[in-house]
Design a protein around this motif. Structure first.
Motif, short mmCIF file in Angstrom:
data_model
loop_
_atom_site.label_atom_id
_atom_site.label_comp_id
_atom_site.label_asym_id
_atom_site.label_seq_id
_atom_site.Cartn_x
_atom_site.Cartn_y
_atom_site.Cartn_z
N ARG A 230 26.20 97.22 64.75
CA ARG A 230 24.89 97.72 65.16
C ARG A 230 23.84 97.57 64.06
O ARG A 230 22.72 97.13 64.31
CB ARG A 230 25.00 99.20 65.57
N THR A 231 24.22 97.90 62.83
CA THR A 231 23.25 97.92 61.73
C THR A 231 23.30 96.67 60.87
O THR A 231 22.35 96.39 60.13
CB THR A 231 23.48 99.15 60.83
N GLY A 232 24.43 95.91 60.93
CA GLY A 232 24.57 94.75 60.06
C GLY A 232 24.86 95.11 58.63
O GLY A 232 24.74 94.27 57.73
N GLN A 233 25.30 96.36 58.39
CA GLN A 233 25.59 96.82 57.04
C GLN A 233 27.10 96.79 56.78
O GLN A 233 27.91 97.11 57.65
CB GLN A 233 25.08 98.26 56.84
N THR A 234 27.45 96.43 55.56
CA THR A 234 28.86 96.47 55.15
C THR A 234 29.34 97.91 55.08
O THR A 234 28.60 98.80 54.65
CB THR A 234 29.02 95.79 53.77
N TYR A 235 30.56 98.11 55.52
CA TYR A 235 31.12 99.47 55.58
C TYR A 235 32.48 99.47 54.91
O TYR A 235 33.32 98.60 55.17
CB TYR A 235 31.24 99.91 57.04
N THR A 236 32.71 100.45 54.02
CA THR A 236 33.98 100.54 53.30
C THR A 236 34.63 101.90 53.55
O THR A 236 33.94 102.93 53.51
CB THR A 236 33.79 100.35 51.78
N PRO B 247 29.56 92.11 58.29
CA PRO B 247 29.08 91.27 59.39
C PRO B 247 28.88 89.83 58.94
O PRO B 247 28.57 89.56 57.78
CB PRO B 247 27.75 91.92 59.76
N VAL B 248 29.09 88.89 59.86
CA VAL B 248 28.85 87.48 59.55
C VAL B 248 28.42 86.79 60.84
O VAL B 248 28.97 87.06 61.92
CB VAL B 248 30.12 86.81 58.96
N ASN B 249 27.43 85.93 60.76
CA ASN B 249 26.93 85.22 61.93
C ASN B 249 27.77 83.96 62.18
O ASN B 249 27.89 83.11 61.30
CB ASN B 249 25.46 84.82 61.74
#
Length: 359
Positions: free
Chosen positions: A69-75, A97-99
């Protein structure tokens, strides 16, 4: 830009477990390390959702949705995964995320928290094994030299004795010297050279299965759970049979004065699984077979568990304590390792053997 085939090969050779997840939270790709960690094949995982792969993964799903949703990396640190097999994993993971082809995919990198603990435990076990081997070699040398002299002197004395009744004493000395020499030889492990030949692990286990079935007279239920995809490897078939037979006989003997409560009776499970890109000690192997020998016996007392692979360590009054030491030595000759996990009602001997290619 690197060709897609080369990129895939790079991912396959990473020790980090990597999943590529599409916008519908389906698995589009998993590398070899992920297959080992999550106990599933790439073919089985492909197209499955995270929900299919992780029984308990609500926080993981939330993290994936937030990343998409946000395109932010999450750990996430110290997350617990419960796999369909029942295994629990404590891991750290990062989703990024990666396109790809105008869609947003997610790359999940998973690092098991217990990896360093396992490697450390294996290194300690290998170090103990080497220390034990050096100690036994030195002890054998110090025992066998004077033992030969004692036996030789007893033989000469036996020839000089005129009274028949005195020969019994010299024969006792000779017999006991031979018994002690044989014990030392057994402590040294297999006395025949390591013979490499095409070996099928299931052929080895089937031989052990047949022997234990006869020896137990059908009183122990033997269960087989084999992965038929495991290839042949270069090994010593006869020595491997002896190694697994030692483990199974120990399990069989544990049932002599024990009846498992609330079960269908004594059971031994033989299970095989292939592991890819697996590290044993300091060496990483492309393909390894993991064999689990699991019984539902009383378990191994905690005071013995850390020392069961040393010679002369036994939990039974009539035991010699050599079987598991010999087993570890044989598996060590195959560049493998034996580990043990035990609690009341479940003892698991885990054997790792590299599937070295046939020459």
């Amino acid at each position: 830009m690197l060709p897609i085939v080369f990129q895939t090969r790079l991912l396959e050779n990473l020790t980090t477990s990597v999943l590529v997840i599409d916008p519908q939270q389906r698995i589009a790709f998993s590398n070899s390390s992920a297959e080992v960690l999550l106990e599933t094949s790439e073919q089985r995982a492909h197209g499955a959702t995270i929900k299919d792969l992780l029984i308990e993964g609500s926080s993981t799903l939330t993290g994936l949705e937030e990343c998409l949703r946000t395109g932010q990396t999450y750990t996430q640190r110290e997350a617990e995964f419960l796999l369909p097999s029942g295994s629990r994993l404590l891991v750290d993971y990062t989703v990024s995320p990666v396109n790809i082809v105008n869609d947003v995919y997610v790359i999940m990198e998973i690092q098991p928290r217990d990896r360093l603990l396992r490697i450390s435990r294996e290194e300690e076990l290998l170090s103990k094994q080497e220390t034990s081997r050096i100690l036994i070699r030195g002890l054998a040398h110090e025992i066998k030299n004077p033992l030969g002299g004692i036996r030789g002197a007893a033989q000469l004395l036996d020839k000089e004795l005129k009274e028949e009744g005195l020969h019994d004493y010299t024969r006792i000395i000779i017999d006991e010297a031979d018994r002690l020499r044989n014990l030392v030889d057994r402590m040294l492990g297999p006395n025949r050279s390591f013979k490499q030949e095409p070996t099928n692990i299931h052929e080895v286990l089937e031989r052990v299965y047949s022997l234990i079935e006869v020896e137990s007279a059908g009183k122990i239920k033997l269960i087989r759970d084999y992965d038929p995809s495991i290839p042949e490897f270069a090994g010593d078939k006869e020595q491997l049979i002896q190694a697994f037979l030692n483990i199974c006989r120990n399990a069989m003997q544990a049932f002599e004065d024990y009846t498992p409560p609330g079960t269908d009776g004594p059971q031994i499970l033989l299970r095989t699984r292939p592991l890819r890109q697996f590290t044993i000690g300091h060496t990483r192997h492309r393909l390894v077979v993991r064999v689990d020998v699991i019984d539902n016996g009383p378990g191994i007392p905690s005071e013995f568990l850390n020392n069961i692979f040393y010679p002369m360590v036994s939990g039974r009054a009539q035991g010699t304590g050599l079987g598991l030491s010999i087993t570890q030595s044989i598996i060590g000759q195959h560049k493998g390792l034996v580990e043990c996990e035990s609690q009341p009602g479940s003892t698991n001997f885990i054997i790792f053997i590299p599937l070295e290619p046939l020459s």
